[in-house]
Scaffold this motif. Structure first.
Motif, short mmCIF file in Angstrom:
data_model
loop_
_atom_site.label_atom_id
_atom_site.label_comp_id
_atom_site.label_asym_id
_atom_site.label_seq_id
_atom_site.Cartn_x
_atom_site.Cartn_y
_atom_site.Cartn_z
N HIS A 89 2.10 -51.48 -28.29
CA HIS A 89 1.54 -51.97 -27.02
C HIS A 89 2.47 -51.58 -25.88
CE1 HIS A 89 -1.67 -54.03 -29.01
NE2 HIS A 89 -0.80 -54.44 -29.92
N VAL A 102 6.02 -51.61 -26.69
CA VAL A 102 6.35 -52.81 -27.47
C VAL A 102 5.97 -52.48 -28.90
CG1 VAL A 102 5.79 -55.24 -27.84
CG2 VAL A 102 5.85 -54.30 -25.52
N LEU A 126 -4.08 -54.58 -25.68
CA LEU A 126 -3.12 -55.58 -25.22
C LEU A 126 -2.09 -54.94 -24.30
CD1 LEU A 126 -1.56 -58.31 -25.40
CD2 LEU A 126 -0.53 -57.44 -27.49
N GLU A 127 -1.88 -55.52 -23.16
CA GLU A 127 -0.83 -55.05 -22.26
C GLU A 127 0.00 -56.24 -21.80
OE1 GLU A 127 -0.69 -51.93 -22.19
OE2 GLU A 127 -2.75 -51.39 -22.71
N ALA B 125 -2.32 -59.36 -21.14
CA ALA B 125 -3.78 -59.28 -21.12
C ALA B 125 -4.21 -58.72 -22.46
CB ALA B 125 -4.23 -58.35 -20.00
N LEU B 126 -5.13 -59.41 -23.09
CA LEU B 126 -5.53 -59.00 -24.43
C LEU B 126 -7.03 -59.14 -24.60
CD1 LEU B 126 -5.03 -58.46 -27.50
CD2 LEU B 126 -4.58 -60.89 -27.73
#
Lengths: 137, 137
Positions: A89, A102, A126-127, B125-126
DNA sequence: TTTTTTGCTGCAATTTGTTTGCGTTTTGTT
DNA sequence: AACAAAACGCAAACAAATTGCAGCAAAAAA
């Protein structure tokens, strides 16, 4: 074809996509460089190629799950090569917008819960966002 | 102001935003309805309000962390009220685009790792994507 | 309350990211 | 080499988001 069967040509063939000069260039660029790139950034790298073509290629790549799309909240879509052996991520600095990766991910378990609930072909995006150390000074 | 201090007026004051009719309406709509909404959907709900104003309000709300932005991969930004007591994620059907909420989240631990690495004010954010049961038939 | 200041709003125009139609060129297949 | 299918370049179209400005409403000061 390299020793890991991970040449752009091989990946394109695998995805049943025709092996054009431009597709090869775009895919090679994405495979050789890590970060997610905007259409603009990709277009700059590819010699003599129309924006429409970049859009069309990337769309194809996305459909075939060769690249994945990232959204960093600035209304610019970015794309990166989807290396199945290297799921990760991003963490983006809210100030300088520097992107780091990540490496760890606990989400496989969550995906499993969703498939147990009846969903099929579950994936996720996902961020993370934060202020990096340099920007804190 | 309701018993939980969660009226739109209170939230606006808390965020140091002026309490205009339109901002109140938009925020109330978002607080009373769950799903994330597009600018278009929000605009439809607010009587006699310009698109530009919706954009400007939502941008303000985002800056003040009152609402959060969701990206479902269709190039339409959606926004939802950021209820701090109800952190959750989404699972979107790739076929019918139905949105359901995912209540559990293991990401606090990951955020902690990132703050330990030096990042500040980390958030994330996911979104999940999958094919829901109805669409599988 | 009245005045002053600040900042929000509507409107229209503009910018920017993305898509599409079409004639031409390239690719994969026989 | 010949052909059909698909990809490409170009230009136009489209849609989401932003901006400048004049008027107006809300907040702060008097």
């Amino acid at each position: 074809m390299d020793k890991n069967n991970r040449s752009s040509t091989y990946v394109l063939k695998q995805a049943k996509l025709s092996n054009t000069k431009i597709r090869k260039s775009i895919l090679e660029f994405l495979m050789e460089n890590h970060g997610p790139f905007s259409i603009d950034e990709i277009h700059k790298q590819i010699f003599d190629c129309d924006y429409a073509t970049v859009y069309r290629c990337i769309k194809k790549f996305e459909e075939c799950a060769i690249v994945s799309r990232c959204d960093f909240g600035d209304n610019i879509s970015r794309y990166e090569y989807k290396d199945l052996n290297h799921h990760h991520h991003h963490i983006i600095c809210r100030s300088c917008h520097k992107i780091s990766t990540v490496e760890y991910c606990f989400l496989k378990e969550m995906e499993k819960m969703l498939t147990d609930q009846g969903y099929k072909d579950v994936s996720h995006a996902l961020e993370f966002f934060g202020i990096c150390q340099e920007c804190q000074n």
